[in-house]
Design an enzyme around this catalytic site. Structure first.
Site, short mmCIF file in Angstrom:
data_model
loop_
_atom_site.label_atom_id
_atom_site.label_comp_id
_atom_site.label_asym_id
_atom_site.label_seq_id
_atom_site.Cartn_x
_atom_site.Cartn_y
_atom_site.Cartn_z
N ASP A 66 0.82 -1.21 0.00
CA ASP A 66 0.00 0.00 0.00
C ASP A 66 0.85 1.26 0.00
O ASP A 66 2.03 1.26 0.37
CB ASP A 66 -0.90 0.03 1.25
CG ASP A 66 -2.05 -0.95 1.15
OD1 ASP A 66 -2.09 -1.71 0.17
OD2 ASP A 66 -2.91 -0.95 2.05
N ASP A 67 0.19 2.36 -0.40
CA ASP A 67 0.66 3.74 -0.23
C ASP A 67 1.74 4.18 -1.22
O ASP A 67 2.23 5.30 -1.13
CB ASP A 67 1.19 3.99 1.19
CG ASP A 67 0.10 3.83 2.22
OD1 ASP A 67 -1.09 3.87 1.84
OD2 ASP A 67 0.42 3.63 3.41
N HIS A 117 -5.75 2.64 -4.72
CA HIS A 117 -5.77 2.95 -3.28
C HIS A 117 -6.29 4.37 -3.04
O HIS A 117 -6.04 4.94 -1.98
CB HIS A 117 -4.35 2.79 -2.73
CG HIS A 117 -4.30 2.67 -1.23
ND1 HIS A 117 -5.11 1.83 -0.50
CD2 HIS A 117 -3.50 3.27 -0.31
CE1 HIS A 117 -4.82 1.92 0.78
NE2 HIS A 117 -3.84 2.80 0.93
N HIS A 121 -5.66 9.72 -0.82
CA HIS A 121 -5.53 8.95 0.41
C HIS A 121 -6.49 9.40 1.52
O HIS A 121 -6.10 9.48 2.69
CB HIS A 121 -4.08 9.00 0.91
CG HIS A 121 -3.73 7.85 1.81
ND1 HIS A 121 -3.77 7.93 3.19
CD2 HIS A 121 -3.30 6.61 1.53
CE1 HIS A 121 -3.40 6.80 3.72
NE2 HIS A 121 -3.10 5.96 2.74
N HIS A 218 3.82 -2.42 3.07
CA HIS A 218 3.85 -1.04 2.55
C HIS A 218 5.14 -0.82 1.79
O HIS A 218 6.21 -1.24 2.22
CB HIS A 218 3.75 -0.02 3.69
CG HIS A 218 2.45 -0.05 4.42
ND1 HIS A 218 2.19 -0.96 5.43
CD2 HIS A 218 1.31 0.69 4.27
CE1 HIS A 218 0.96 -0.76 5.90
NE2 HIS A 218 0.41 0.23 5.20
#
Length: 702
Positions: A66-67, A117, A121, A218
């Site tokens: 993620d991210d 995603h 955010h 991540h």
């Protein structure tokens, strides 16, 4: 346009934090979530009437990140995956992907997948349906442009395992499902965002007792060296236990995620990426440029104050003298067009001068009885010249032609002199190299907000500048409110020209180019009426700015002059061009960057930097006010001046530049006079703001 580019750049480059797992909500917050979701698997399909979930088969693992993407950690993670021949799914943040689109292509080239995603955010469970649609659509556009493929896999930020899904989260899943998205949660959390150590990350990422699972890791949001090291140990360990690695949709029997898009979609995506790229280049370039500009402005401010202090010390030494006292009588020329409000106070103050004078009031076709008011005063040594309206330069030239004396003082019809002003103003003519003298113009009334802002500007800007120009011998402007000239010098340059709207600047530049010295006498004070409204101030400064540009263009060849005249071109003209026109045109970007910093950067740091700049300006203002002998209590208005008044001056300058570039001929901007200089100065005297006002009020009354 620049604000839009800043917005695009801010959204694309804003920092993305970590995704801490959501806590298990209360039963009341989950009463709408079916058990098939909370007790089901991490792949939640809400595209149908009822949500369905699917779990990973035994000994089957899907690695998800993620991210990202991140230019440092994503490539290192891809290197580990390649080395072990393992695919993964990267749920990317659209803003970061738009900044680093090449990393998306690297992910696909490594055999891994790209999921969504969101773009900025946010917590999708807490945003509106419109915002959710925009977050997904914008990220999809980035994928379309970067890899020419779409994705239907979604991992909402701040989500975790199925048992943490509440009513709001399910709503967002359904809205995303209506657009064709399948939500991919996780059931194995490595907790790498806590950076607990490589061993702990590996333990946390192991599915329990041979079960399958979607592992949450991540590749951005912080320093990820522990994640990279743990991944290099986790994969061989799971492979040794008989685990196979795949993607979430393949494990539960859904179609492959990334599919080619149409040419139109790809073109639209490339356009978005191009916009982000252009915004990045423009903003970064201007950021560096503004940094350089900021340093130059601060350095200039310090140097200007140092030179100004040197000027004051030199001129106020007990042994300083221009030479023998100048006793020669002076001709004072007052061009007047509809000046009935102030002309009486102006003439009375001149007649009360301690120096011998003759006063020539040139009535330039007034229709308000200005000439009759002067005649009615019946004061000695005062003459009124009447002519058809021809403009201020014409009136001044008429006065020069009828003047009886070699020394000439020019004054506006809304200005009042102190009794000692003329004597001090002509004192520098004891030096035979001095051809003209600029006096110290001050704002008479300081009761209104706009007047006080102008008072700060006169003290902080105009008068400090004139001290510096005097030291460097490159004075560009003798103010129309108070200036003294040798008659022969005026005749040498052809009198006052009407080629520009800033006749005082044009005349001063012409005198400088002849090699005559132009000096500043700060003790010769004149009190002038300043514009009382923003509209009047706009008209005055518009004329000043445009006229200054005209004069600079007219005398542009001064940079090629040699000797004393070339000094003006190399220093005075160049300084005006850089610090009075070019850099101020960039100054509004600083304020836009302030808003940018408050929104996209650390607001505390941004405000601290702005406060630091303001502190420097305040310190400079205190020094400037001390140089002028002014009280500093008015400086509490300085922060507000920076926010409001300065913006007006920038707008005036920008419009003047546009007018000049467009070749438009601007007409004379006549100000509406308020009048009452006697009353205004009497009020100032009673309040005790300026000791010199006491002397001036008495003179004007006489």
């Amino acid at each position: 346009m620049f604000s839009c580019l800043l917005l695009v750049h801010g959204l694309a480059s804003s920092e993305v934090g970590i995704d801490p797992p959501a806590a298990v909500p209360s039963a009341a917050a989950m009463d709408e979530v079916p058990r098939t979701v909370t007790d089901g698997g991490p792949v939640v399909d809400t595209r149908g009437a009822q949500p369905r979930s699917a779990a990973m088969p035994a000994r089957t693992v899907a690695l998800t990140f993620d991210d990202g993407p991140d230019p440092t950690w994503t490539p290192e993670i891809l290197s580990v995956l390649r080395r072990h021949h393992v695919p993964a799914t990267f749920f990317v943040v659209g803003s970061r992907a738009a900044t680093y689109p090449g990393l998306l292509r690297d992910i696909r080239a490594a055999g891994s997948e790209v999921g969504i995603h969101s773009f900025t955010h946010p917590d999708l469970a807490a945003v509106s349906g419109m915002r959710l649609d925009r977050e997904l659509a914008e990220t999809q556009l980035v994928l379309d442009g970067a890899i020419g493929e779409s994705s239907y896999l979604l991992r909402p930020p701040y989500s975790s395992s199925p048992n943490a899904v509440d009513n709001d989260a399910l709503r967002s899943f359904r809205e995303a499902g209506a657009d064709g998205y399948v939500t991919v949660l996780s059931d194995v959390d490595s907790r790498d965002w806590q950076r607990p150590g490589v061993d702990a990350i590996v333990r946390n990422a192991l599915p329990p007792a041979g079960a399958g699972g979607i592992v949450l890791l991540h590749d951005a949001g912080g320093e990820r060296s522990q994640t990279v090291a743990a991944l290099d140990r986790l994969i061989p360990q799971l492979q040794a236990q008989g685990y196979r690695f795949t993607t979430p949709e393949a494990a539960v029997g859904l179609p492959a995620d990334n599919q080619p898009v149409s040419g139109v979609a790809h073109l639209m995506g490339r356009t978005v990426l191009g916009l982000v790229g252009v915004a990045g280049v423009v903003v970064d370039t201007l950021a560096w440029l503004l940094l350089v500009v900021g340093v130059l402005v601060v350095v200039r401010l310090v140097l200007m104050l140092v030179v100004a202090c040197r000027h004051r010390r030199r001129r106020h030494r007990p042994d300083f003298s221009w030479g023998p006292p100048v006793r020669a009588p002076v001709s004072v020329i007052v061009p007047a067009y509809n000046e009935k409000e102030n002309i009486a106070a102006t003439v009375r103050s001149l007649v009360a001068s301690e120096h011998p004078v003759e006063v020539l009031v040139v009535d330039d076709g007034s229709t308000d009885g200005t000439a009759e008011i002067v005649d009615g005063l019946r004061l000695p040594n005062v003459r009124v010249l009447r002519q058809a309206n021809g403009g201020k330069p014409s009136a001044l030239n008429a006065g020069i032609a009828h003047a009886r004396h070699e020394l000439i003082v020019m004054i506006d019809g809304d200005t009042v002199f102190e009794p000692a002003t003329i004597g001090r103003l002509v004192g520098p003519f004891a030096d035979p190299t001095v051809g003209a003298v600029a006096g110290n113009a001050k704002v008479a009334s300081r009761r209104g907000l706009i007047s006080r802002w102008q008072h700060i500007e006169y003290v902080m800007g105009f008068n400090v500048d004139r001290r510096v120009y005097d030291v460097l011998r490159c004075m560009p402007t003798i103010p129309g409110a108070i200036g003294a000239f040798r008659r022969g010098v005026l005749l040498e340059v052809g009198g006052v020209s009407d080629d520009t709207l800033a006749e005082d600047t044009d005349l001063t530049m012409a005198i400088c180019r002849t090699g005559w010295r132009v000096v500043y006498e700060d003790s010769a004070r004149a009190w002038t009426e300043a514009p009382a409204t923003l509209a009047q101030l706009w008209r005055q400064r518009y004329r000043w700015s445009y006229g200054t540009m005209q004069a600079m263009w007219k005398h542009r060849r001064a940079v090629l002059d040699r000797g004393a005249s070339g000094r003006f071109g190399r220093f005075g003209l160049a300084h005006l061009a850089v610090f009075q026109i070019l850099l101020p045109l960039l100054a509004p970007l600083v304020d836009i960057f302030l808003g940018y910093g408050l929104i996209f950067l650390n607001p505390v740091t941004t405000l601290a930097m702005w406060a630091g700049v303001l502190a420097v300006q305040l310190a400079a203002a205190v020094i400037a006010f001390r140089l002028e002998g002014e009280r500093v209590r008015v400086l509490w208005l300085l922060p507000l001046q920076q926010i409001v008044y300065r913006q007006l001056m920038y707008a005036v300058l920008i419009r003047s530049a546009v007018t000049a570039l467009g070749g438009i001929r601007l007409g004379w901007q006549k100000l509406r006079r308020v009048g009452g200089l006697d009353a205004l100065l009497a009020t100032t005297a009673r309040s005790g703001e300026e000791g010199s006002a006491d002397r001036l009020t008495g003179a004007s009354r006489r």
